[in-house]
Design a protein around this motif. Structure first.
Motif, PDB file in Angstrom:
ATOM      1  N   GLU A 151       0.902  -1.212   0.032  1.00  0.00           N
ATOM      2  CA  GLU A 151      -0.118  -0.058   0.129  1.00  0.00           C
ATOM      3  C   GLU A 151       0.778   1.341   0.075  1.00  0.00           C
ATOM      4  N   LEU A 152       2.023   1.137   0.297  1.00  0.00           N
ATOM      5  CA  LEU A 152       2.972   2.435   0.205  1.00  0.00           C
ATOM      6  C   LEU A 152       2.913   2.956  -1.081  1.00  0.00           C
ATOM      7  N   LYS A 153       2.878   4.401  -1.056  1.00  0.00           N
ATOM      8  CA  LYS A 153       2.808   5.102  -2.287  1.00  0.00           C
ATOM      9  C   LYS A 153       3.521   6.531  -2.046  1.00  0.00           C
ATOM     10  N   ILE A 154       4.114   7.010  -2.744  1.00  0.00           N
ATOM     11  CA  ILE A 154       4.817   8.263  -2.877  1.00  0.00           C
ATOM     12  C   ILE A 154       3.820   9.064  -3.764  1.00  0.00           C
ATOM     13  N   PRO A 155       3.122  10.180  -3.025  1.00  0.00           N
ATOM     14  CA  PRO A 155       2.158  10.909  -3.470  1.00  0.00           C
ATOM     15  C   PRO A 155       2.897  12.045  -4.744  1.00  0.00           C
ATOM     16  N   GLY A 156       2.024  12.533  -5.453  1.00  0.00           N
ATOM     17  CA  GLY A 156       2.582  13.722  -6.408  1.00  0.00           C
ATOM     18  C   GLY A 156       3.064  14.823  -5.669  1.00  0.00           C
ATOM     19  N   TYR A 157       2.389  15.235  -4.557  1.00  0.00           N
ATOM     20  CA  TYR A 157       2.903  16.467  -3.976  1.00  0.00           C
ATOM     21  C   TYR A 157       4.221  16.165  -3.262  1.00  0.00           C
ATOM     22  N   GLN A 158       4.927  14.983  -3.168  1.00  0.00           N
ATOM     23  CA  GLN A 158       6.356  15.014  -2.432  1.00  0.00           C
ATOM     24  C   GLN A 158       7.117  15.632  -3.432  1.00  0.00           C
ATOM     25  N   ARG A 159       8.278  15.987  -2.876  1.00  0.00           N
ATOM     26  CA  ARG A 159       9.501  16.558  -3.313  1.00  0.00           C
ATOM     27  C   ARG A 159      10.428  15.672  -4.175  1.00  0.00           C
ATOM     28  N   PRO A 160      11.017  15.953  -4.919  1.00  0.00           N
ATOM     29  CA  PRO A 160      11.738  14.872  -5.696  1.00  0.00           C
ATOM     30  C   PRO A 160      12.801  14.406  -4.784  1.00  0.00           C
ATOM     31  N   TYR A 161      13.299  13.046  -5.166  1.00  0.00           N
ATOM     32  CA  TYR A 161      14.143  12.331  -4.424  1.00  0.00           C
ATOM     33  C   TYR A 161      15.747  12.887  -4.492  1.00  0.00           C
ATOM     34  N   LYS A 162      16.055  13.426  -3.478  1.00  0.00           N
ATOM     35  CA  LYS A 162      17.434  14.397  -3.598  1.00  0.00           C
ATOM     36  C   LYS A 162      18.431  13.960  -2.859  1.00  0.00           C
ATOM     37  N   TRP A 163      18.484  12.572  -2.233  1.00  0.00           N
ATOM     38  CA  TRP A 163      19.591  12.213  -1.610  1.00  0.00           C
ATOM     39  C   TRP A 163      20.665  12.000  -2.530  1.00  0.00           C
ATOM     40  N   THR A 164      21.900  12.307  -1.934  1.00  0.00           N
ATOM     41  CA  THR A 164      23.116  12.397  -2.732  1.00  0.00           C
ATOM     42  C   THR A 164      23.775  10.731  -2.262  1.00  0.00           C
ATOM     43  N   GLU A 165      24.986  10.673  -2.946  1.00  0.00           N
ATOM     44  CA  GLU A 165      25.873   9.558  -2.393  1.00  0.00           C
ATOM     45  C   GLU A 165      26.262   9.751  -1.060  1.00  0.00           C
ATOM     46  N   LYS A 166      26.782  11.029  -0.623  1.00  0.00           N
ATOM     47  CA  LYS A 166      27.102  11.270   0.831  1.00  0.00           C
ATOM     48  C   LYS A 166      25.954  10.825   1.634  1.00  0.00           C
ATOM     49  N   ASN A 167      24.709  11.251   1.416  1.00  0.00           N
ATOM     50  CA  ASN A 167      23.618  10.732   2.386  1.00  0.00           C
ATOM     51  C   ASN A 167      23.361   9.346   2.603  1.00  0.00           C
ATOM     52  N   VAL A 168      23.617   8.528   1.193  1.00  0.00           N
ATOM     53  CA  VAL A 168      23.425   7.140   1.137  1.00  0.00           C
ATOM     54  C   VAL A 168      24.709   6.396   2.128  1.00  0.00           C
ATOM     55  N   LEU A 169      25.985   6.829   1.789  1.00  0.00           N
ATOM     56  CA  LEU A 169      27.109   6.349   2.628  1.00  0.00           C
ATOM     57  C   LEU A 169      26.953   6.700   4.029  1.00  0.00           C
ATOM     58  N   GLN A 170      26.499   7.824   4.580  1.00  0.00           N
ATOM     59  CA  GLN A 170      26.336   8.140   5.953  1.00  0.00           C
ATOM     60  C   GLN A 170      25.499   7.043   6.382  1.00  0.00           C
ATOM     61  N   LEU A 171      24.016   7.110   5.870  1.00  0.00           N
ATOM     62  CA  LEU A 171      23.116   6.105   6.448  1.00  0.00           C
ATOM     63  C   LEU A 171      23.696   4.616   6.886  1.00  0.00           C
ATOM     64  N   PHE A 172      24.371   4.123   5.711  1.00  0.00           N
ATOM     65  CA  PHE A 172      24.874   2.798   5.663  1.00  0.00           C
ATOM     66  C   PHE A 172      26.227   2.657   6.696  1.00  0.00           C
ATOM     67  N   SER A 173      26.967   3.589   6.878  1.00  0.00           N
ATOM     68  CA  SER A 173      28.067   3.901   7.758  1.00  0.00           C
ATOM     69  C   SER A 173      27.261   3.641   9.433  1.00  0.00           C
ATOM     70  N   ASP A 174      26.382   4.574   9.334  1.00  0.00           N
ATOM     71  CA  ASP A 174      25.888   4.412  10.804  1.00  0.00           C
ATOM     72  C   ASP A 174      25.188   3.162  11.194  1.00  0.00           C
ATOM     73  N   ILE A 175      24.549   2.400  10.024  1.00  0.00           N
ATOM     74  CA  ILE A 175      23.962   0.892  10.315  1.00  0.00           C
ATOM     75  C   ILE A 175      25.297  -0.035  10.637  1.00  0.00           C
ATOM     76  N   ALA A 176      26.428   0.104   9.890  1.00  0.00           N
ATOM     77  CA  ALA A 176      27.274  -0.795  10.171  1.00  0.00           C
ATOM     78  C   ALA A 176      28.133  -0.521  11.295  1.00  0.00           C
ATOM     79  N   LEU A 177      27.854   0.599  11.728  1.00  0.00           N
ATOM     80  CA  LEU A 177      28.654   1.215  13.239  1.00  0.00           C
ATOM     81  C   LEU A 177      27.797   0.596  14.355  1.00  0.00           C
ATOM     82  N   HIS A 178      26.420   0.531  14.208  1.00  0.00           N
ATOM     83  CA  HIS A 178      25.589   0.018  15.233  1.00  0.00           C
ATOM     84  C   HIS A 178      25.075  -1.376  15.291  1.00  0.00           C
TER      85      HIS A 178
END
Length: 462
Positions: free
Chosen positions: A30-57
């Protein structure tokens, strides 16, 4: 499109609120991304930070990835807050399925990834920005999860089962945005224009609900940089200076300056009457069948210093001034100067090309000039514009010649000193009321500024 979902398995039913693992969250069709949402703007830096935090914990019993807010609507669960993280988590699962699934030794992990492949919802993205960032981030994540050393099977298990989000699902979209607003006010530091977006979405009239998605799509198609510049560099300063108030840095504590009246819910006070008449008349006029023939629609008569009309009109006002400021600043810098006097033309050419124009202090002076020019054109259009440019130039650039060092606080001190031209313009009934106001003559120029001094002397102000 992120993926095509198979119908092999029935979707998991999520609770209205609670703590969910990544695996359970992404298993919901049922998950849906509605039309009023802003574009997906995460960069490589955001992605690497997320998975660095996951690995750390990963040695912890669980790790929280944040809060997700949903709005339930006709069998779908629209993502109100958390879109960037959810898309990134989906990309990670897809990368695991495509690059690691066949190499995984643990059968339970293979089965769980197969189940997610069968139940994850498909999402399509019309935004070129979203598609580009999805493509880039998927490649980054694929390289990362392909390495058994960097992304072990134990880490895959931790990612799916013990990485968690807190979810809240609301049935009313206004309540969902209000909850989003309150969550961010207490935690994540949003830009002031993002908080204004959330506030004015809640202020939509019932009759305008159908326009909400389209309105927000326009807002989100504008870069955060342009929105921030419009509000902080122009609207915030002009609205404050025209009230003889200091500005400083535009922040979340200042957003009340852009909240006003709700046409539906505000009591029928006399001061609201003119706004209500204009609001309904513009809609009535534009909705008549004759407009399909003559094409003569009318925009709402916005003025920078007017009372804000909450909801749809706020977004229209933002779009109106984005266009207006872009045109005015472009024309003052490098546009067609036909129609201007020779002196006005030389003033614009000089302030665009004099030695030192790129210094920080000179940028603050130019900001005063640009804001007052925008304010004048917003009120009187191009009537007597050459004379207005001369008056604005002398008043604004007098600050450059008077002070050796111009700082941010120098702007407020200059504007709010004797003879605030923003107030003079606010109170003017005709262009002449502004153009004929008295300005003092400078005795000397403390900061020698080639080109600017010459014009001051020629205009008998130095």
């Amino acid at each position: 499109m992120i993926m095509e979902a198979s119908s092999a398995m029935s979707p998991a039913i999520l609770p209205e609120k609670g703590i969910l693992s990544v695996e359970r969250l992404l298993s919901d069709r049922e998950l849906k991304i509605p039309g009023y949402q802003r574009p997906y703007k995460w960069t490589e830096k955001n992605v690497l930070q997320l998975f660095s935090d996951i690995a750390l914990h990963q040695k912890r019993p669980s790790y929280r990835l944040g809060t997700v807010v949903f709005h339930r609507e006709e069998g779908t669960r629209n993502i109100v807050d958390g879109q960037q993280r959810i898309i990134t988590l989906m990309l990670a699962v897809l990368a695991l399925i495509e690059t690691r699934r066949d190499k995984i030794m643990r059968n339970d992990l293979k089965e769980r990834l197969d189940a997610l492949a069968a139940t994850m919802a498909a999402h399509h993205f019309s935004s070129e920005i979203s598609r580009l960032n999805i493509h880039r981030n998927y490649r980054t994540i694929s390289r990362m999860v392909a390495s058994e050393k960097e992304f072990s099977e134990d880490l895959i298990d931790f990612f799916l089962e013990r990485c968690q989000v807190v979810i809240f699902t609301l049935n009313d979209i206004s309540e969902a945005f209000q909850f989003f607003d309150s969550q961010n006010a207490r935690g994540k530091d949003l830009d002031p224009h993002d908080l204004l977006k959330a506030y004015h979405l809640r202020e939509f009239e019932k009759a305008d609900e159908a326009l909400k998605a389209q309105t927000v799509a326009k807002w989100e198609s504008t870069t955060a940089k342009d929105l921030s510049k419009l509000f902080s560099d122009y609207l915030f300063r002009i609205r404050n200076w025209s009230r003889d108030r200091p500005t400083g840095q535009f922040g979340k504590d200042d957003i009340g300056l852009f909240k006003g009246v709700n046409i539906d819910r505000t009591a029928p006070y006399p001061y609201v009457r003119q706004l209500r008449i204009a609001h309904h008349f513009v809609d009535h006029y534009n909705g008549q069948y004759e407009r399909r023939i003559d094409g003569r629609g009318h925009a709402f008569p916005f003025q920078i210093d007017q009372t804000i009309v909450n909801g749809r009109r706020f977004f229209e006002m933002t779009e109106h001034y984005l266009e207006k400021v872009a045109v005015i600043t472009a024309e003052s810098k490098n546009g067609d100067k036909s129609g201007l006097t020779e002196l006005a033309t030389r003033i614009l050419e000089t302030i665009n090309d004099y030695p030192g124009m790129h210094r920080k202090g000179d940028g603050y002076v130019r900001a005063i000039f640009d804001c007052l020019l925008v304010y004048y054109l917003d009120k009187f259009g191009t009537v007597e514009i050459s004379a207005a440019i001369g008056k604005i130039f002398i008043w604004a650039y007098g600050l450059r010649l008077k002070l050796y060092s111009v700082r941010p606080e120098s702007m407020d001190k200059h504007v709010l000193g004797t003879g605030n031209l923003f107030v003079v313009l606010r109170d003017a009934f005709r262009p002449e009321d502004f153009i004929r106001c008295h300005l003092p003559v400078l005795r000397e120029a403390r900061k020698k500024t080639e080109g600017i001094e010459d014009l001051f002397r020629e205009m008998k102000y130095l």
